[in-house]
Enzyme design. Structure first.
Site, PDB file in Angstrom:
ATOM      1  NE  ARG A 285      -2.528   1.186   3.625  1.00 55.91           N
ATOM      2  CZ  ARG A 285      -2.166  -0.049   4.437  1.00 55.91           C
ATOM      3  NH1 ARG A 285      -2.350  -1.317   4.036  1.00 55.91           N
ATOM      4  NH2 ARG A 285      -1.679   0.287   5.655  1.00 55.91           N
TER       5      ARG A 285
ATOM      6  CB  SER B 210      -8.506  -1.203   1.993  1.00 47.17           C
ATOM      7  OG  SER B 210      -9.483  -1.716   2.994  1.00 47.17           O
TER       8      SER B 210
ATOM      9  CG  ASP C  34     -11.654  -3.394  -0.313  1.00 49.18           C
ATOM     10  OD1 ASP C  34     -12.137  -2.985   1.021  1.00 49.18           O
ATOM     11  OD2 ASP C  34     -10.661  -4.287  -0.175  1.00 49.18           O
TER      12      ASP C  34
ATOM     13  CG  ASP D 242     -12.550  -6.248   2.580  1.00 47.59           C
ATOM     14  OD1 ASP D 242     -12.791  -5.167   3.083  1.00 47.59           O
ATOM     15  OD2 ASP D 242     -11.301  -6.442   2.333  1.00 47.59           O
TER      16      ASP D 242
ATOM     17  CB  THR E 279      -5.858  -8.033  14.920  1.00 48.51           C
ATOM     18  OG1 THR E 279      -6.840  -8.074  16.061  1.00 48.51           O
ATOM     19  CG2 THR E 279      -6.421  -7.038  13.787  1.00 48.51           C
TER      20      THR E 279
ATOM     21  CD  GLU F 265      -9.687  -9.144  11.266  1.00 51.83           C
ATOM     22  OE1 GLU F 265      -8.611  -8.735  12.019  1.00 51.83           O
ATOM     23  OE2 GLU F 265      -9.717  -9.400  10.187  1.00 51.83           O
TER      24      GLU F 265
ATOM     25  CB  SER G  21     -11.514  -4.593  11.547  1.00 54.26           C
ATOM     26  OG  SER G  21     -11.404  -5.736  10.884  1.00 54.26           O
TER      27      SER G  21
ATOM     28  CG  HIS H 221     -11.633  -7.806   7.503  1.00 54.56           C
ATOM     29  ND1 HIS H 221     -11.539  -7.834   6.037  1.00 54.56           N
ATOM     30  CD2 HIS H 221     -11.042  -6.718   7.919  1.00 54.56           C
ATOM     31  CE1 HIS H 221     -10.841  -6.854   5.843  1.00 54.56           C
ATOM     32  NE2 HIS H 221     -10.364  -6.015   6.870  1.00 54.56           N
TER      33      HIS H 221
END
Length: 459
Positions: A15, A103, A239, A241, A301, A320, A322, A324
């Site tokens: 990235r 992302s 994105d 996900d 994580t 997770e 976050s 996901h």
């Protein structure tokens, strides 16, 4: 590639800032390295996809050139959500895919998420790509190129398996991310009435940032739910996900509570199964899974770590904090916010009041993810090492060290871990009441300031 580009090779992906640390030439070199690694793994074909960022088409061309220069064939599936690229690797039987995506990062960023021969590249395997380029260990060849549209196959695969018991009335907020082109289509096919909020794909993200983990990015969705007759709302990151969920009254159902809904559903069909969750998740999730007869498994994580654990244990579900969520039951085990949304719709279609079911999930006072800036890259890891060695937490019943320090108390927990992507410490706290929460935060404040008195703490 000059060694100055090393900073773009992160723990879970590659990235950088478009035109600065991440250029078309650098993407071409990385493609050549990915193709070379693929040849060593006996891979013949790689799927490539891209999100809605403005640099996507040029980077896709550069990536394709690099991969083909190693003798590997490319199937370009165009502008799609990250999970559609993972799906294509299964559907087209390549086992290998590269997604060009920034992302949930700001518009000036882009990057690459990579899977080769069924393995999500992370950590050392990403660093090996960098070394390949620096040492010029690159295969030469002439790979072919073709374009293929897999979106219809993706939609049909989901609608052939997921059935709603009644039509639902929902709002979808895609934050102008790439999920906006697909999620409303899917949910309408499933029988939902869908209002679209910022579903036009726009790599500038003109309305709000596409990151449902941050409450401020859900303000428009909350407002729309209060002004319409929609039953609840879902939101996606840039994105596609990760999934965000908001009830009719505006309560945000964070992903560790979403996991309660999914775990309850799966454990009905697969009693006694292991349910994997990350160190940032609520302590209530473990007791919820146990009460339902499942086996809770706490893990590190990071989407690549989660996928590896899911594969190792053969568990049906992982998730997770976050956002996901990984379904192995009825799906392929990769993180897919759009599919997670479909599974949620299936469950909620069985009740008359979805928001009431969501709001009744157990909860206790907790903080969102908190960040402590450590200054320069790498400082977070050395600070974490000092903390692990020197910190003392009085009254703790357990200290979990699989990913930082998660200190479990009889009445809550505190977590501190080093971020794998930016020079920050990540913290989260939870207590059975506000008094417990404050006491646990006080313990952590003392521990952190003992090791590094100059830290500025956000709690």
């Amino acid at each position: 590639m000059a060694k100055s580009g090393a900073e773009i090779f992160k723990a879970y992906d590659i990235r950088g800032i478009v035109g600065k640390s991440l250029t078309e030439e650098r993407v071409r070199q990385i493609g050549h390295a990915i193709g070379s690694e693929a040849r060593d793994r006996q891979v013949k074909t790689i799927v490539i996809g891209r999100d809605g960022r403005l640099s996507g088409p040029a980077f896709a061309e550069a990536l394709s050139q690099g991969i083909r220069a190693s003798g590997i064939h490319v199937i370009d599936i165009g502008q799609v959500a990250t999970p559609v690229t993972y799906f294509a690797a299964h559907h087209l039987e390549t086992g290998s895919a590269v997604m060009i995506t920034g992302s949930h990062n700001p518009p000036e960023y882009n990057g690459l998420k990579m899977m080769l021969a069924g393995e999500t590249l992370a950590g050392d395997t990403i660093q090996q790509l960098r070394l390949r380029i620096e040492e010029n260990r690159l295969h030469q060849g002439e790979g072919s190129y073709q374009q293929q549209d897999v979106r219809e196959a993706y939609l049909q695969r989901i609608t052939s398996d997921i059935r709603l018991q009644r039509p639902l009335n929902i709002i979808v907020d895609a934050g102008n991310g790439v999920a906006g082109a697909l999620a409303p289509v899917l949910y309408r096919r499933m029988g939902c009435r869908v209002r679209e909020l910022f579903c036009e794909v726009d790599g500038q993200f003109p309305n709000h940032h596409p990151d449902p983990a941050k409450p401020e990015n859900l303000a428009d969705l909350i407002d729309a739910l209060q002004k319409t007759d929609a039953e609840f709302g879902v939101a996606f990151d840039g994105d596609g996900d990760r999934l965000g969920v908001v009830t009719k009254s505006g309560q945000i159902i964070f992903p560790d509570r979403q996991m309660m809904v999914f775990a309850a559903d799966i454990l009905e069909r697969h009693p006694g199964s292991q349910i994997i969750y990350d160190v940032k998740s609520t302590a209530l999730l473990a007791s919820w899974v146990k009460d339902l007869g499942g086996e809770p498994v706490m893990w590190r994580t990071g989407h690549s770590f989660m996928k590896a654990k899911l594969k190792e244990l053969g568990a049906p579900l992982a998730g997770e904090m976050s956002g996901h969520i990984f379904f192995k039951e009825r799906w392929y085990g990769f993180d897919d916010g759009i599919y997670a949304g479909a599974r949620l719709l299936e469950i909620l279609s069985r009740v008359d009041n979805p928001s009431a079911l969501l709001e009744a999930l157990p909860s206790q006072p907790s903080t969102p993810e908190l960040h402590v800036d450590c200054g320069k890259e790498g400082a977070q890891h050395s600070l974490m090492a000092s903390l692990t060695e020197r910190a003392r937490f009085h009254g703790a019943k357990d200290i979990v060290k699989i990913d930082g320090l998660r200190v479990e108390y009889p009445d809550g927990f505190g977590l501190v871990r080093a971020s794998n992507t930016t020079p920050v410490l990540v913290l989260r706290f939870e207590g059975k009441d506000s008094k417990s929460l404050k006491r646990i935060q006080h313990d952590f404040r003392q521990a952190l300031l003992t090791v590094h008195p100059e830290l500025t703490l956000p709690f």
